[in-house]
Design a protein around this motif. Structure first.
Motif, mmCIF file in Angstrom:
data_model
loop_
_atom_site.group_PDB
_atom_site.id
_atom_site.type_symbol
_atom_site.label_atom_id
_atom_site.label_comp_id
_atom_site.label_asym_id
_atom_site.label_seq_id
_atom_site.Cartn_x
_atom_site.Cartn_y
_atom_site.Cartn_z
ATOM 1 N N VAL A 254 1.598 6.636 -9.381
ATOM 2 C CA VAL A 254 2.967 6.989 -9.804
ATOM 3 C C VAL A 254 3.987 6.250 -8.938
ATOM 4 N N ALA A 255 3.682 6.129 -7.647
ATOM 5 C CA ALA A 255 4.581 5.396 -6.746
ATOM 6 C C ALA A 255 4.668 3.930 -7.165
ATOM 7 N N VAL A 256 3.547 3.352 -7.558
ATOM 8 C CA VAL A 256 3.549 1.932 -7.962
ATOM 9 C C VAL A 256 4.391 1.751 -9.223
ATOM 10 N N VAL B 167 0.853 -1.188 0.000
ATOM 11 C CA VAL B 167 0.000 0.000 0.000
ATOM 12 C C VAL B 167 0.892 1.243 0.000
ATOM 13 N N PRO B 168 1.015 1.924 -1.133
ATOM 14 C CA PRO B 168 1.812 3.151 -1.141
ATOM 15 C C PRO B 168 1.127 4.230 -0.294
ATOM 16 N N THR B 169 1.904 4.939 0.491
ATOM 17 C CA THR B 169 1.393 6.042 1.307
ATOM 18 C C THR B 169 2.564 6.916 1.735
ATOM 19 N N PRO B 170 2.344 8.257 1.825
ATOM 20 C CA PRO B 170 3.449 9.098 2.300
ATOM 21 C C PRO B 170 3.834 8.770 3.743
ATOM 22 N N ALA B 171 2.949 8.071 4.432
ATOM 23 C CA ALA B 171 3.228 7.700 5.829
ATOM 24 C C ALA B 171 3.905 6.334 5.934
ATOM 25 N N GLU C 97 3.134 -1.075 4.073
ATOM 26 C CA GLU C 97 2.795 0.312 3.729
ATOM 27 C C GLU C 97 4.109 1.040 3.489
ATOM 28 N N VAL C 98 4.329 1.488 2.234
ATOM 29 C CA VAL C 98 5.635 2.055 1.862
ATOM 30 C C VAL C 98 5.492 3.422 1.199
ATOM 31 N N SER C 99 6.594 4.195 1.284
ATOM 32 C CA SER C 99 6.637 5.523 0.668
ATOM 33 C C SER C 99 7.850 5.609 -0.246
ATOM 34 N N ILE C 100 7.699 6.284 -1.395
ATOM 35 C CA ILE C 100 8.837 6.406 -2.320
ATOM 36 C C ILE C 100 9.639 7.678 -2.058
ATOM 37 N N GLY C 101 9.202 8.500 -1.091
ATOM 38 C CA GLY C 101 10.006 9.693 -0.808
ATOM 39 C C GLY C 101 9.258 10.711 0.029
ATOM 40 N N ASP C 102 10.023 11.680 0.517
ATOM 41 C CA ASP C 102 9.437 12.664 1.446
ATOM 42 C C ASP C 102 8.818 13.828 0.678
ATOM 43 N N PHE C 103 7.758 13.521 -0.053
ATOM 44 C CA PHE C 103 6.981 14.521 -0.782
ATOM 45 C C PHE C 103 5.576 13.925 -0.911
ATOM 46 N N VAL C 104 4.600 14.706 -1.285
ATOM 47 C CA VAL C 104 3.219 14.206 -1.325
ATOM 48 C C VAL C 104 2.685 14.178 -2.760
ATOM 49 N N LEU C 105 2.304 12.995 -3.187
ATOM 50 C CA LEU C 105 1.685 12.828 -4.512
ATOM 51 C C LEU C 105 0.173 12.949 -4.384
ATOM 52 N N ILE C 106 -0.544 12.817 -5.511
ATOM 53 C CA ILE C 106 -2.008 12.914 -5.496
ATOM 54 C C ILE C 106 -2.634 11.538 -5.262
ATOM 55 N N GLY C 107 -1.879 10.501 -5.622
ATOM 56 C CA GLY C 107 -2.383 9.146 -5.444
ATOM 57 C C GLY C 107 -1.234 8.155 -5.521
ATOM 58 N N CYS D 234 -3.653 1.091 -4.908
ATOM 59 C CA CYS D 234 -3.433 2.524 -5.154
ATOM 60 C C CYS D 234 -4.574 3.339 -4.554
ATOM 61 N N GLY D 235 -4.229 4.097 -3.518
ATOM 62 C CA GLY D 235 -5.219 4.986 -2.925
ATOM 63 C C GLY D 235 -5.289 6.293 -3.693
ATOM 64 N N ARG D 236 -6.339 7.014 -3.436
ATOM 65 C CA ARG D 236 -6.496 8.404 -3.915
ATOM 66 C C ARG D 236 -7.117 9.184 -2.775
ATOM 67 N N TYR D 237 -7.564 10.420 -3.056
ATOM 68 C CA TYR D 237 -8.182 11.273 -2.026
ATOM 69 C C TYR D 237 -7.227 11.389 -0.831
ATOM 70 N N GLU D 238 -7.707 11.190 0.400
ATOM 71 C CA GLU D 238 -6.842 11.258 1.583
ATOM 72 C C GLU D 238 -6.305 9.881 1.965
ATOM 73 N N GLY D 239 -6.566 8.911 1.128
ATOM 74 C CA GLY D 239 -6.071 7.575 1.420
ATOM 75 C C GLY D 239 -7.201 6.576 1.637
HETATM 76 C C1 LIG Z 1 -2.793 15.470 1.490
HETATM 77 N N1 LIG Z 1 -2.985 14.021 1.384
HETATM 78 C C2 LIG Z 1 -2.105 13.362 2.347
HETATM 79 C C3 LIG Z 1 -2.248 11.879 2.320
HETATM 80 C C4 LIG Z 1 -2.016 11.355 0.878
HETATM 81 C C5 LIG Z 1 -2.907 12.061 -0.112
HETATM 82 C C6 LIG Z 1 -2.636 11.638 -1.545
HETATM 83 N N2 LIG Z 1 -2.547 10.177 -1.679
HETATM 84 C C7 LIG Z 1 -3.617 9.344 -1.687
HETATM 85 C C8 LIG Z 1 -3.148 8.044 -1.809
HETATM 86 C C9 LIG Z 1 -1.731 8.084 -1.898
HETATM 87 C C10 LIG Z 1 -0.723 7.128 -2.011
HETATM 88 C C11 LIG Z 1 0.612 7.517 -2.005
HETATM 89 C C12 LIG Z 1 0.941 8.869 -1.884
HETATM 90 C C13 LIG Z 1 2.360 9.296 -1.778
HETATM 91 N N3 LIG Z 1 2.682 10.602 -1.663
HETATM 92 N N4 LIG Z 1 4.026 10.704 -1.517
HETATM 93 C C14 LIG Z 1 4.569 9.481 -1.518
HETATM 94 N N5 LIG Z 1 5.902 9.212 -1.361
HETATM 95 C C15 LIG Z 1 3.536 8.561 -1.696
HETATM 96 C C16 LIG Z 1 3.807 7.165 -1.773
HETATM 97 N N6 LIG Z 1 4.123 6.059 -1.858
HETATM 98 C C17 LIG Z 1 -0.060 9.836 -1.802
HETATM 99 C C18 LIG Z 1 -1.394 9.449 -1.804
HETATM 100 C C19 LIG Z 1 -2.710 13.546 0.000
#
Ligand SMILES: CN1CCC[C@H](Cn2ccc3ccc(-c4n[nH]c(N)c4C#N)cc32)C1
Length: 228
Positions: free
Chosen positions: A143-145, A82-86, A130-140, A108-113
């Motif tokens: 792209v991370a996948v 599950v990609p997530t900035p967290a 639950e993994v993140s590709i970097g310290d920035f925020v994408l829209i979904g 792949c999540g969208r919106y707030e997750g």
């Molecule tokens: C403001 N909100 C905050 C929570 C996330 C919301 C957008 N979003 C929804 C699903 C989702 C999945 C991944 C990522 C993402 N962002 N940066 C990364 N390194 C990611 C990774 N892997 C972002 C995502 C935007």
């Protein structure tokens, strides 16, 4: 390796069917299944999101849609990502480990997750990361996948033309890779380093190591081994 990707924008994932990844699919090294999450909705509006409990901005993706979807597309022996900035940082080591997996499903999540209970429920049945590709925020997550699938699949035997290619990657020995050059030997007054134009492979290997150390020291001192 079988890869499954769930998204509300499955066409976003089409780049994975192009170029080297596409060739790996054509050659049967990788099988890619993409799924439209909306196929698991059960209302006329095909809703996949709802308002967040506790207030806050945006919308959260519904467990009543994600749950049945993952029940169908993610078998017990698969790895669910599950990609997530967290998330935990995705690194070359992650790619190496995933390259040995038989089946990976990406959500792949969208919106707030995605509602957290989806991950918590899945974790009762499958391995979840639950993994993140970097310290920035994408829209979904799409792209991370794409980035993580490319980093992972290129490590599978037979995918890269030159078998040694990924052994000289940045990070493969923990350091950044040094500069690369090709013809012409002089271009706009800039010369290819003499050592690379000669035939002494031992000297070339030493030069490359020195270049990697220098570049890592300058750009990513956090990657330097203790003695450097
Ligand atoms: C403001 N909100 C905050 C929570 C996330 C919301 C957008 N979003 C929804 C699903 C989702 C999945 C991944 C990522 C993402 N962002 N940066 C990364 N390194 C990611 C990774 N892997 C972002 C995502 C935007």
């Amino acid at each position: 390796m079988r890869i499954g990707v769930v998204s509300i924008f499955p066409s976003y994932l089409e780049p994975m069917r192009m170029a080297l990844l596409g060739k790996a699919i054509d050659r049967g090294i990788v099988a890619l299944d993409t799924y439209d999450l909306r196929d698991w909705t059960h209302d006329v509006h095909r809703a996949v999101d709802d308002s967040p409990y506790g207030g806050g901005p945006g919308m959260v993706m519904k467990p009543t849609v994600w749950g049945p979807c993952l029940d169908d597309v993610c078998p017990d022996d698969a790895l669910l990502v599950v990609p997530t900035p967290a998330g935990v940082p995705f690194t070359q080591a992650t790619a190496q480990a995933w390259s040995r997996e038989k089946h990976i499903v990406f959500a792949c999540g969208r919106y707030e997750g995605i509602d957290q209970r989806v991950i918590d429920d899945a974790a009762k049945r499958v391995r979840v990361q639950e993994v993140s590709i970097g310290d920035f925020v994408l829209i979904g997550g799409e792209v991370a996948v794409i980035a993580m699938v490319e980093a992972t699949v290129r490590l599978i035997d037979g995918v890269l033309g030159n078998a040694s290619s990924h052994q000289q990657d940045s990070f493969s020995d923990g350091l950044l890779e040094g500069p690369s050059y090709t013809r012409p030997p002089v271009w706009r007054g800039l010369e290819v380093p003499e050592v690379l134009r000669g035939g002494d492979h031992a000297k070339q290997q030493q030069w490359r190591r020195e270049q990697s150390l220098a570049r890592t020291r300058e750009r990513r001192p956090d990657l330097l081994p203790p003695e450097q």
